[in-house]
Design a protein around this motif. Structure first.
Motif, PDB file in Angstrom:
ATOM      1  N   TYR A 194     -36.553  33.335  21.770  1.00  0.00           N
ATOM      2  CA  TYR A 194     -37.930  33.677  22.111  1.00  0.00           C
ATOM      3  C   TYR A 194     -38.125  35.144  21.725  1.00  0.00           C
ATOM      4  CZ  TYR A 194     -37.843  29.274  24.626  1.00  0.00           C
ATOM      5  OH  TYR A 194     -37.717  27.933  24.949  1.00  0.00           O
ATOM      6  N   LYS A 251     -41.041  31.199  18.952  1.00  0.00           N
ATOM      7  CA  LYS A 251     -39.849  30.421  19.324  1.00  0.00           C
ATOM      8  C   LYS A 251     -39.134  29.938  18.074  1.00  0.00           C
ATOM      9  CE  LYS A 251     -38.358  26.314  21.901  1.00  0.00           C
ATOM     10  NZ  LYS A 251     -38.798  25.147  22.729  1.00  0.00           N
ATOM     11  N   VAL A 262     -45.249  35.511  21.816  1.00  0.00           N
ATOM     12  CA  VAL A 262     -43.906  34.939  21.697  1.00  0.00           C
ATOM     13  C   VAL A 262     -43.820  34.000  20.505  1.00  0.00           C
ATOM     14  CG1 VAL A 262     -42.076  33.702  22.911  1.00  0.00           C
ATOM     15  CG2 VAL A 262     -43.745  35.048  24.225  1.00  0.00           C
TER      16      VAL A 262
END
Length: 322
Positions: free
Chosen positions: A94, A59, A57
């Motif tokens: 995300y 961000k 992930v």
């Protein structure tokens, strides 16, 4: 019946980035600078990069509605680069890449990969304390988002499914007891590829099904060919084995399905954009807050072929569920 039979023949692999059953010749189109820019480096580096289960992930953004962006088979977060530039000022993003895709390590533990992705998505939302994020998924990522919405509508505020469905198109009439064998055949056909043959296949797919622009197809294939061939085959076979249609009524949040349409691909079978959208609508039947809309002059990676049209639809949806 005639229309569904034609769609079965024509669309059998639009949601996967590997096996190709299209009987078309893709015209070579001159490169488009606007499209090529979509595969460029993002305007800002990620604020934070981390791993949750089988999800890698990144961000972006400091404030606003949280949005989880999930790419499709053999794809990475790069497919959302233009979307990140569009949304990062007013949303917390995300951007996901699944294990085995885009150069990420392949899953090492045995077990269903889609189940791992599902549990990882749940863990991401809980561990990051996300307040009802919007799920935006492409292809496999859309199927995963639909599945999650069926079980956890209370944890999200909406789903945008980008050319991904609750059942693999063309297999909707396959009896449940025959799906495992069909999935096994898909896996067998897709397994055992060398890095060279996998890269060649990815380029062919991108040219014929993925995108319209020739240079964009070459650039995108360079990205997808970094995925692990064995993991790609495993994910693909699991998607073919899934049929989520019986639980569509459980989705209690808005669901937007975006269907691409490129007239030359359907010309010989005389299938209109409206007819293709109706077919998708039939596969999503039962979702109480469903909207199906199309983007013209686009193939499977419609956010690359038509970034402005996709951005407009996505922005309208995010404003509606704010």
């Amino acid at each position: 019946m005639r229309f569904k039979h034609m769609m079965h023949t024509l669309i059998l692999s639009t949601t996967l980035s590997t096996t190709c059953f299209f009987a078309i010749e893709a015209p070579v189109v001159a490169a488009n600078d606007q499209n090529l820019s979509i595969l460029s480096i993002r305007s800002q580096p990620a604020l934070h990069s981390f791993q949750v289960g089988s999800m890698y992930v990144e961000k972006y953004g400091h404030q606003g509605t949280p949005v989880i962006l999930i790419p499709g088979l053999a794809s990475g977060g790069w497919v959302w680069d233009n979307t990140v530039r569009q949304l990062e000022k007013n949303h917390v993003l995300y951007v996901v890449t699944l294990a085995g895709f885009d150069g990420k390590p392949a899953p090492v533990n045995n077990g269903p990969l889609m189940e791992k992705a599902y549990q990882s998505l749940l863990e991401l939302i809980i561990s990051q304390k996300l307040d009802q994020p919007v799920l935006v998924g492409h292809s496999l990522g859309a199927t995963l988002s639909i599945w999650f919405a069926q079980q956890h509508s209370e944890k999200i505020r909406g789903v945008v499914a980008v050319d991904g469905l609750p059942v693999f198109p063309g297999t909707e009439n396959t009896p449940a007891e025959q799906r495992p064998a069909l999935a096994a055949r898909f896996k067998t056909q897709m397994s055992g590829q060398t890095a060279t043959s996998f890269a060649a296949q990815q380029l062919q797919y991108m040219r014929m099904i993925g995108v319209i622009d020739e240079q964009l197809a070459q650039n995108a294939a360079l990205h997808t060919s970094k995925s692990d061939p064995a993991a790609t085959a495993d994910y693909a076979s699991e998607i073919v084995n899934m049929d989520l249609r019986k639980d569509m009524a459980k989705i209690q949040v808005p669901l937007l399905e975006i269907s691409p349409y490129y007239a030359p691909d359907f010309a010989t079978r005389q299938i209109s954009e409206e007819a293709k959208n109706a077919y998708y609508q039939s596969l999503l039947q039962g979702a109480p807050k469903l909207q199906v809309t199309g983007i013209n002059n686009a193939r499977h990676f419609l956010m690359l072929d038509q970034p402005q049209a996709f951005a407009k639809l996505l922005d309208n949806f995010l404003q509606a569920v704010k």
